[in-house]
Design a protein around this motif. Structure first.
Motif, PDB file in Angstrom:
ATOM      1  N   ILE A  96       0.857  -1.178   0.000  1.00 54.61           N
ATOM      2  CA  ILE A  96       0.000   0.000   0.000  1.00 54.61           C
ATOM      3  C   ILE A  96       0.900   1.236   0.000  1.00 54.61           C
ATOM      4  CG2 ILE A  96      -1.812   1.259   1.243  1.00 54.61           C
ATOM      5  CD1 ILE A  96      -2.650  -1.532   0.191  1.00 54.61           C
ATOM      6  N   PRO A  97       0.794   2.100  -1.037  1.00 54.15           N
ATOM      7  CA  PRO A  97       1.634   3.298  -1.063  1.00 54.15           C
ATOM      8  C   PRO A  97       1.058   4.407  -0.182  1.00 54.15           C
ATOM      9  CG  PRO A  97       0.314   3.179  -3.057  1.00 54.15           C
ATOM     10  CD  PRO A  97       0.003   1.940  -2.254  1.00 54.15           C
ATOM     11  N   VAL A  98       1.953   5.096   0.540  1.00 52.61           N
ATOM     12  CA  VAL A  98       1.550   6.214   1.396  1.00 52.61           C
ATOM     13  C   VAL A  98       2.481   7.388   1.095  1.00 52.61           C
ATOM     14  CG1 VAL A  98       1.395   7.032   3.786  1.00 52.61           C
ATOM     15  CG2 VAL A  98       0.657   4.712   3.220  1.00 52.61           C
ATOM     16  N   LEU A  99       1.888   8.561   0.882  1.00 50.75           N
ATOM     17  CA  LEU A  99       2.665   9.776   0.706  1.00 50.75           C
ATOM     18  C   LEU A  99       2.856  10.417   2.074  1.00 50.75           C
ATOM     19  CD1 LEU A  99       0.887  11.275  -2.445  1.00 50.75           C
ATOM     20  CD2 LEU A  99       3.019   9.971  -2.354  1.00 50.75           C
ATOM     21  N   VAL A 100       4.097  10.670   2.463  1.00 53.61           N
ATOM     22  CA  VAL A 100       4.371  11.258   3.767  1.00 53.61           C
ATOM     23  C   VAL A 100       4.392  12.782   3.665  1.00 53.61           C
ATOM     24  CG1 VAL A 100       5.603   9.237   4.650  1.00 53.61           C
ATOM     25  CG2 VAL A 100       6.886  11.051   3.495  1.00 53.61           C
ATOM     26  N   ASP A 101       4.233  13.431   4.817  1.00 52.61           N
ATOM     27  CA  ASP A 101       4.230  14.889   4.869  1.00 52.61           C
ATOM     28  C   ASP A 101       5.618  15.469   4.624  1.00 52.61           C
ATOM     29  OD1 ASP A 101       1.453  15.062   5.641  1.00 52.61           O
ATOM     30  OD2 ASP A 101       2.069  14.429   7.654  1.00 52.61           O
ATOM     31  N   LYS A 102       6.644  14.809   5.166  1.00 50.12           N
ATOM     32  CA  LYS A 102       8.008  15.316   5.062  1.00 50.12           C
ATOM     33  C   LYS A 102       8.978  14.149   4.893  1.00 50.12           C
ATOM     34  CE  LYS A 102       7.332  19.340   8.067  1.00 50.12           C
ATOM     35  NZ  LYS A 102       7.796  20.455   7.276  1.00 50.12           N
ATOM     36  N   THR A 103      10.109  14.445   4.288  1.00 54.81           N
ATOM     37  CA  THR A 103      11.186  13.454   4.271  1.00 54.81           C
ATOM     38  C   THR A 103      12.058  13.697   5.502  1.00 54.81           C
ATOM     39  OG1 THR A 103      12.680  14.807   2.961  1.00 54.81           O
ATOM     40  CG2 THR A 103      11.199  13.315   1.743  1.00 54.81           C
ATOM     41  N   ILE A 104      12.814  12.713   5.865  1.00 56.19           N
ATOM     42  CA  ILE A 104      13.622  12.790   7.083  1.00 56.19           C
ATOM     43  C   ILE A 104      14.612  13.956   7.040  1.00 56.19           C
ATOM     44  CG2 ILE A 104      15.446  11.195   6.372  1.00 56.19           C
ATOM     45  CD1 ILE A 104      15.156   9.991   9.295  1.00 56.19           C
ATOM     46  N   ASP A 105      15.058  14.330   5.843  1.00 51.51           N
ATOM     47  CA  ASP A 105      16.009  15.437   5.715  1.00 51.51           C
ATOM     48  C   ASP A 105      15.378  16.788   6.059  1.00 51.51           C
ATOM     49  OD1 ASP A 105      18.111  13.740   4.938  1.00 51.51           O
ATOM     50  OD2 ASP A 105      17.424  13.766   2.852  1.00 51.51           O
ATOM     51  N   GLU A 106      14.064  16.855   6.085  1.00 55.23           N
ATOM     52  CA  GLU A 106      13.350  18.104   6.401  1.00 55.23           C
ATOM     53  C   GLU A 106      13.002  18.230   7.886  1.00 55.23           C
ATOM     54  OE1 GLU A 106      10.410  19.090   2.886  1.00 55.23           O
ATOM     55  OE2 GLU A 106      10.315  16.940   3.329  1.00 55.23           O
ATOM     56  N   ILE A 107      13.402  17.255   8.688  1.00 59.85           N
ATOM     57  CA  ILE A 107      12.973  17.202  10.085  1.00 59.85           C
ATOM     58  C   ILE A 107      13.959  17.898  11.020  1.00 59.85           C
ATOM     59  CG2 ILE A 107      12.452  15.643  12.025  1.00 59.85           C
ATOM     60  CD1 ILE A 107      10.372  15.691   9.678  1.00 59.85           C
ATOM     61  N   SER A 108      13.402  18.736  11.886  1.00 58.33           N
ATOM     62  CA  SER A 108      14.150  19.331  12.996  1.00 58.33           C
ATOM     63  C   SER A 108      13.518  18.788  14.278  1.00 58.33           C
ATOM     64  CB  SER A 108      14.053  20.856  12.964  1.00 58.33           C
ATOM     65  OG  SER A 108      14.577  21.384  14.168  1.00 58.33           O
ATOM     66  N   VAL A 109      14.283  18.060  15.069  1.00 63.71           N
ATOM     67  CA  VAL A 109      13.779  17.408  16.277  1.00 63.71           C
ATOM     68  C   VAL A 109      13.095  18.402  17.207  1.00 63.71           C
ATOM     69  CG1 VAL A 109      14.478  16.131  18.349  1.00 63.71           C
ATOM     70  CG2 VAL A 109      15.420  15.525  16.133  1.00 63.71           C
ATOM     71  N   ASP A 110      13.616  19.618  17.258  1.00 63.90           N
ATOM     72  CA  ASP A 110      13.070  20.632  18.162  1.00 63.90           C
ATOM     73  C   ASP A 110      11.608  20.976  17.862  1.00 63.90           C
ATOM     74  OD1 ASP A 110      15.488  20.750  19.520  1.00 63.90           O
ATOM     75  OD2 ASP A 110      16.272  22.328  18.219  1.00 63.90           O
ATOM     76  N   GLU A 111      11.125  20.657  16.677  1.00 66.32           N
ATOM     77  CA  GLU A 111       9.745  20.975  16.291  1.00 66.32           C
ATOM     78  C   GLU A 111       8.750  19.896  16.726  1.00 66.32           C
ATOM     79  OE1 GLU A 111       9.682  21.731  12.093  1.00 66.32           O
ATOM     80  OE2 GLU A 111      11.158  23.359  12.248  1.00 66.32           O
ATOM     81  N   TYR A 112       9.234  18.811  17.354  1.00 62.83           N
ATOM     82  CA  TYR A 112       8.365  17.682  17.693  1.00 62.83           C
ATOM     83  C   TYR A 112       8.493  17.312  19.167  1.00 62.83           C
ATOM     84  CZ  TYR A 112       8.119  17.523  12.679  1.00 62.83           C
ATOM     85  OH  TYR A 112       7.918  17.889  11.371  1.00 62.83           O
ATOM     86  N   ASP A 113       7.411  16.760  19.687  1.00 60.31           N
ATOM     87  CA  ASP A 113       7.371  16.346  21.087  1.00 60.31           C
ATOM     88  C   ASP A 113       7.522  14.836  21.242  1.00 60.31           C
ATOM     89  OD1 ASP A 113       6.573  18.985  22.404  1.00 60.31           O
ATOM     90  OD2 ASP A 113       5.130  18.780  20.774  1.00 60.31           O
ATOM     91  N   ALA A 114       7.308  14.098  20.156  1.00 57.82           N
ATOM     92  CA  ALA A 114       7.378  12.635  20.223  1.00 57.82           C
ATOM     93  C   ALA A 114       7.678  12.064  18.843  1.00 57.82           C
ATOM     94  CB  ALA A 114       6.063  12.067  20.743  1.00 57.82           C
ATOM     95  N   LEU A 115       8.267  10.887  18.868  1.00 58.51           N
ATOM     96  CA  LEU A 115       8.547  10.115  17.656  1.00 58.51           C
ATOM     97  C   LEU A 115       7.832   8.779  17.789  1.00 58.51           C
ATOM     98  CD1 LEU A 115      10.178   9.499  15.028  1.00 58.51           C
ATOM     99  CD2 LEU A 115      12.042   8.707  16.522  1.00 58.51           C
TER     100      LEU A 115
END
Length: 192
Positions: free
Chosen positions: A51-70
Protein backbone atom coordinates in the motif's frame (compact mmCIF):
# COMPACT_ATOMS: atom_id res chain seq x y z
CA UNK A 1 2.07 18.92 20.67
CA UNK A 2 3.50 17.45 17.49
CA UNK A 3 4.02 13.72 16.92
CA UNK A 4 6.38 12.62 14.17
CA UNK A 5 5.43 9.21 12.76
CA UNK A 6 8.31 7.63 10.86
CA UNK A 7 7.34 5.16 8.15
CA UNK A 8 10.00 2.75 6.96
CA UNK A 9 9.42 0.73 3.81
CA UNK A 10 7.33 -2.32 4.67
CA UNK A 11 5.65 -0.72 7.70
CA UNK A 12 2.44 -2.33 8.93
CA UNK A 13 -0.64 -0.23 8.27
CA UNK A 14 -2.47 -1.39 11.42
CA UNK A 15 0.48 -0.22 13.50
CA UNK A 16 0.59 3.14 11.69
CA UNK A 17 -3.16 3.74 11.84
CA UNK A 18 -3.27 3.48 15.64
CA UNK A 19 -1.30 6.72 15.94
CA UNK A 20 -3.29 8.47 13.21
CA UNK A 21 -6.69 7.50 14.60
CA UNK A 22 -6.02 8.09 18.31
CA UNK A 23 -4.38 11.48 17.74
CA UNK A 24 -7.00 12.35 15.14
CA UNK A 25 -9.88 11.60 17.52
CA UNK A 26 -8.12 13.58 20.25
CA UNK A 27 -7.74 16.65 18.03
CA UNK A 28 -11.05 16.51 16.17
CA UNK A 29 -13.46 15.40 18.89
CA UNK A 30 -11.76 16.74 22.04
CA UNK A 31 -9.78 19.76 20.84
CA UNK A 32 -6.50 18.31 22.07
CA UNK A 33 -3.55 20.30 20.81
CA UNK A 34 -1.94 17.40 19.00
CA UNK A 35 -0.77 17.24 15.42
CA UNK A 36 0.62 14.25 13.52
CA UNK A 37 3.30 14.64 10.87
CA UNK A 38 4.30 11.63 8.80
CA UNK A 39 7.87 11.17 7.67
CA UNK A 40 9.94 8.74 5.62
CA UNK A 41 13.26 8.48 3.85
CA UNK A 42 11.35 9.20 0.63
CA UNK A 43 8.13 11.07 -0.20
CA UNK A 44 6.33 7.81 -1.02
CA UNK A 45 6.62 4.80 1.25
CA UNK A 46 5.31 1.36 0.28
CA UNK A 47 3.87 -0.48 3.28
CA UNK A 48 3.58 -4.18 3.94
CA UNK A 49 1.11 -5.64 1.46
CA UNK A 50 2.18 -2.95 -1.05
CA UNK A 51 0.00 0.00 0.00
CA UNK A 52 1.63 3.30 -1.06
CA UNK A 53 1.55 6.21 1.40
CA UNK A 54 2.66 9.78 0.71
CA UNK A 55 4.37 11.26 3.77
CA UNK A 56 4.23 14.89 4.87
CA UNK A 57 8.01 15.32 5.06
CA UNK A 58 11.19 13.45 4.27
CA UNK A 59 13.62 12.79 7.08
CA UNK A 60 16.01 15.44 5.72
CA UNK A 61 13.35 18.10 6.40
CA UNK A 62 12.97 17.20 10.09
CA UNK A 63 14.15 19.33 13.00
CA UNK A 64 13.78 17.41 16.28
CA UNK A 65 13.07 20.63 18.16
CA UNK A 66 9.74 20.98 16.29
CA UNK A 67 8.37 17.68 17.69
CA UNK A 68 7.37 16.35 21.09
CA UNK A 69 7.38 12.64 20.22
CA UNK A 70 8.55 10.12 17.66
CA UNK A 71 6.36 7.13 16.77
CA UNK A 72 7.70 4.14 14.84
CA UNK A 73 5.36 1.40 13.60
CA UNK A 74 6.93 -1.98 12.93
CA UNK A 75 6.88 -3.83 9.64
CA UNK A 76 7.61 -6.97 7.67
CA UNK A 77 11.10 -8.10 6.75
CA UNK A 78 9.80 -9.65 3.52
CA UNK A 79 8.60 -6.18 2.44
CA UNK A 80 12.00 -4.61 3.16
CA UNK A 81 11.32 -3.07 6.58
CA UNK A 82 14.88 -3.33 7.90
CA UNK A 83 16.37 -1.83 4.72
CA UNK A 84 15.02 1.54 5.90
CA UNK A 85 14.41 0.94 9.62
CA UNK A 86 18.14 0.47 10.14
CA UNK A 87 19.09 3.50 8.03
CA UNK A 88 21.62 5.67 9.84
CA UNK A 89 19.46 8.80 9.34
CA UNK A 90 16.66 7.20 11.36
CA UNK A 91 19.09 5.89 13.99
CA UNK A 92 20.48 9.44 14.38
CA UNK A 93 16.93 10.84 14.67
CA UNK A 94 16.15 8.32 17.42
CA UNK A 95 19.31 9.29 19.29
CA UNK A 96 18.38 12.99 19.09
CA UNK A 97 14.85 12.38 20.41
CA UNK A 98 16.27 10.31 23.26
CA UNK A 99 19.01 12.81 24.14
CA UNK A 100 16.30 15.47 24.50
CA UNK A 101 14.16 13.05 26.58
CA UNK A 102 11.30 13.31 24.10
CA UNK A 103 8.85 10.43 23.89
CA UNK A 104 9.66 7.59 21.51
CA UNK A 105 6.78 5.14 20.99
CA UNK A 106 7.11 1.95 18.97
CA UNK A 107 4.85 -0.90 17.98
CA UNK A 108 6.14 -4.44 17.53
CA UNK A 109 9.47 -4.52 15.65
CA UNK A 110 9.48 -0.73 15.53
CA UNK A 111 11.56 -1.22 18.70
CA UNK A 112 14.42 -2.80 16.73
CA UNK A 113 15.76 0.41 15.14
CA UNK A 114 15.53 2.03 18.59
CA UNK A 115 17.60 -0.86 19.92
CA UNK A 116 20.06 -0.67 17.04
CA UNK A 117 20.52 3.06 17.70
CA UNK A 118 21.97 2.13 21.09
CA UNK A 119 19.47 4.03 23.25
CA UNK A 120 17.92 0.86 24.73
CA UNK A 121 21.18 -0.39 26.22
CA UNK A 122 20.45 -1.51 29.79
CA UNK A 123 16.82 -0.36 29.49
CA UNK A 124 13.64 -2.43 29.64
CA UNK A 125 11.89 -3.04 26.33
CA UNK A 126 9.95 -5.54 24.29
CA UNK A 127 9.23 -6.37 20.67
CA UNK A 128 7.53 -9.12 18.65
CA UNK A 129 7.30 -12.13 20.97
CA UNK A 130 5.90 -14.95 18.80
CA UNK A 131 7.71 -17.35 16.43
CA UNK A 132 10.17 -18.41 19.12
CA UNK A 133 10.84 -14.85 20.34
CA UNK A 134 13.52 -14.42 17.65
CA UNK A 135 12.94 -10.65 17.43
CA UNK A 136 13.17 -10.30 21.22
CA UNK A 137 16.58 -11.96 21.07
CA UNK A 138 17.64 -9.49 18.38
CA UNK A 139 16.53 -6.61 20.61
CA UNK A 140 18.41 -8.19 23.51
CA UNK A 141 21.54 -8.37 21.35
CA UNK A 142 21.37 -4.56 21.14
CA UNK A 143 21.62 -4.41 24.93
CA UNK A 144 17.95 -4.13 25.89
CA UNK A 145 16.57 -5.89 28.95
CA UNK A 146 13.65 -7.90 27.55
CA UNK A 147 10.32 -7.77 29.37
CA UNK A 148 7.76 -10.09 27.78
CA UNK A 149 4.71 -7.87 28.34
CA UNK A 150 2.36 -6.25 25.81
CA UNK A 151 3.59 -2.68 26.47
CA UNK A 152 6.78 -1.69 28.28
CA UNK A 153 7.77 1.83 29.34
CA UNK A 154 11.29 2.75 30.39
CA UNK A 155 11.78 6.46 31.00
CA UNK A 156 10.82 8.17 27.69
CA UNK A 157 10.56 5.03 25.53
CA UNK A 158 7.44 2.95 24.92
CA UNK A 159 7.80 -0.44 23.24
CA UNK A 160 5.25 -3.17 22.55
CA UNK A 161 5.15 -6.76 21.40
CA UNK A 162 2.73 -7.03 18.51
CA UNK A 163 0.31 -5.37 16.09
CA UNK A 164 -2.58 -5.77 18.55
CA UNK A 165 -0.90 -3.26 20.88
CA UNK A 166 -1.00 -0.35 18.40
CA UNK A 167 -4.08 1.40 19.85
CA UNK A 168 -2.79 0.91 23.40
CA UNK A 169 0.60 2.40 22.55
CA UNK A 170 -1.04 5.36 20.80
CA UNK A 171 -3.38 5.96 23.75
CA UNK A 172 -0.47 5.77 26.19
CA UNK A 173 1.50 8.25 24.08
CA UNK A 174 -1.52 10.57 24.03
CA UNK A 175 -1.70 10.34 27.83
CA UNK A 176 2.01 11.18 28.17
CA UNK A 177 1.62 14.20 25.85
CA UNK A 178 -1.66 15.50 27.32
CA UNK A 179 -3.24 13.99 30.43
CA UNK A 180 -4.83 10.81 31.71
CA UNK A 181 -8.22 12.55 31.60
CA UNK A 182 -7.92 13.52 27.91
CA UNK A 183 -6.68 10.04 27.02
CA UNK A 184 -9.61 8.48 28.90
CA UNK A 185 -12.10 10.59 26.95
CA UNK A 186 -10.62 9.49 23.64
CA UNK A 187 -10.35 5.86 24.75
CA UNK A 188 -14.01 5.75 25.77
CA UNK A 189 -15.19 7.52 22.63
CA UNK A 190 -13.30 5.02 20.46
CA UNK A 191 -14.89 2.11 22.34
CA UNK A 192 -11.74 0.70 23.97
Amino acid sequence: MRVLVFLAKGFETIEFSGFIDVMGWAKTDFDCDVEVVTCGLNEKVISSFNIPVLVDKTIDEISVDEYDALAIPGGFEVFGFYEEAYNEKLLDLIRLFDTRKKWIATVCVGALPVGKSGVLKDRKATTYHLNGAVKQRVLQSFGAIIVNEPIVVDDNIITSYGPQTAPGVALLLLEKLTSRHEMSLVKEAMGF
